[in-house]
Design a protein around this motif. Sequence first.
Motif, PDB file in Angstrom:
ATOM      1  N   ILE A  51      50.860  12.611  25.171  1.00 16.36           N
ATOM      2  CA  ILE A  51      51.760  13.262  26.123  1.00 16.36           C
ATOM      3  C   ILE A  51      53.013  13.717  25.385  1.00 16.36           C
ATOM      4  O   ILE A  51      53.413  13.103  24.383  1.00 16.36           O
ATOM      5  CB  ILE A  51      52.105  12.283  27.267  1.00 16.36           C
ATOM      6  CG1 ILE A  51      52.676  13.008  28.482  1.00 16.36           C
ATOM      7  CG2 ILE A  51      53.013  11.164  26.791  1.00 16.36           C
ATOM      8  CD1 ILE A  51      52.638  12.170  29.759  1.00 16.36           C
ATOM      9  N   ASP A  52      53.621  14.804  25.850  1.00 22.62           N
ATOM     10  CA  ASP A  52      54.852  15.257  25.210  1.00 22.62           C
ATOM     11  C   ASP A  52      56.043  15.043  26.134  1.00 22.62           C
ATOM     12  O   ASP A  52      55.911  14.493  27.237  1.00 22.62           O
ATOM     13  CB  ASP A  52      54.725  16.702  24.716  1.00 22.62           C
ATOM     14  CG  ASP A  52      54.681  17.728  25.839  1.00 22.62           C
ATOM     15  OD1 ASP A  52      54.835  17.355  27.021  1.00 22.62           O
ATOM     16  OD2 ASP A  52      54.489  18.924  25.538  1.00 22.62           O
ATOM     17  N   CYS A  53      57.231  15.500  25.680  1.00 23.12           N
ATOM     18  CA  CYS A  53      58.466  15.138  26.383  1.00 23.12           C
ATOM     19  C   CYS A  53      58.531  15.683  27.801  1.00 23.12           C
ATOM     20  O   CYS A  53      58.949  14.983  28.726  1.00 23.12           O
ATOM     21  CB  CYS A  53      59.678  15.582  25.574  1.00 23.12           C
ATOM     22  SG  CYS A  53      59.887  17.375  25.428  1.00 23.12           S
ATOM     23  N   SER A  54      58.104  16.938  28.011  1.00 27.03           N
ATOM     24  CA  SER A  54      58.148  17.487  29.367  1.00 27.03           C
ATOM     25  C   SER A  54      56.925  17.074  30.177  1.00 27.03           C
ATOM     26  O   SER A  54      56.977  17.003  31.405  1.00 27.03           O
ATOM     27  CB  SER A  54      58.257  19.017  29.329  1.00 27.03           C
ATOM     28  OG  SER A  54      57.159  19.590  28.646  1.00 27.03           O
ATOM     29  N   GLY A  55      55.827  16.792  29.483  1.00 24.63           N
ATOM     30  CA  GLY A  55      54.633  16.334  30.180  1.00 24.63           C
ATOM     31  C   GLY A  55      54.835  14.984  30.845  1.00 24.63           C
ATOM     32  O   GLY A  55      54.253  14.701  31.896  1.00 24.63           O
ATOM     33  N   LEU A  56      55.689  14.147  30.253  1.00 23.25           N
ATOM     34  CA  LEU A  56      55.927  12.803  30.806  1.00 23.25           C
ATOM     35  C   LEU A  56      56.514  12.850  32.213  1.00 23.25           C
ATOM     36  O   LEU A  56      55.934  12.265  33.141  1.00 23.25           O
ATOM     37  CB  LEU A  56      56.819  12.011  29.853  1.00 23.25           C
ATOM     38  CG  LEU A  56      57.237  10.614  30.330  1.00 23.25           C
ATOM     39  CD1 LEU A  56      56.030   9.712  30.496  1.00 23.25           C
ATOM     40  CD2 LEU A  56      58.238   9.998  29.342  1.00 23.25           C
TER      41      LEU A  56
END
Length: 237
Positions: free
Chosen positions: A108-113
């Motif tokens: 997962i990435d920063c905005s996906g979280l």
Amino acid sequence: MMRRLVILMTVGAVLATALILINPVSSGMLRLALVGAIGVVWLGVLILVWPSKGVRLGWAMLPGLVALPFLLPGRKMDEMELRQRYVEALTGFEGSPYHWGGEARRGIDCSGLPRRSLRQALIAYGTGHADGGALRMALEHWWYDASAKALSEGYRGYTVSLGRKGTVKEMDYTGLKPGDLAVTQGGAHVLVYVGGNRWIQADPGLEKVATLDGRRDENHWFGAKVTLHRWGVLADP
């Protein structure tokens, strides 16, 4: 011969669906491919079971049954309950590996979280309260991706600005609520406040999702200039 072709088509679509679902990356192309693959599976099975009237009828009705919860009327949501579900979903990703473009526990990435966590909260809330509005909102958030930069710009009205800026290390946390977003200037990264001076983030430097104390812990992003934002659905009326 035709039946064999339908079987091959259906099996191929099942495999494609599985591959898309296990891929942590979320993108518009993959969402379109997923919808298309599921549609092919449904059509293929319908053709294969067509001789059996009872099975055919049940399978033909399946899309309508799946869509039914999304057609339920929307209700005024309990902001406190939704926020609690959202924060629980956020912390549930603790330790998940960082993966650019990811939106899953496998990566997962920063905005996906925050996107994935809010979506989980909306689905849980909508299911528990038979709230079609929450389910439709979750579906919309899934379909329309939003980068950290887009979140800081109020993309599709998803977020509202709190009108505050500074650094996580030095800013005043008064008035912040768990789930609020801190987006770095330029939109390179987003962190999420979870209360008690703590922030959760999918950090590419740490290569995982981690919760750190914004006052005491050392982290590259804590010294970056940020602007503060809140999900519109969690904003005060």
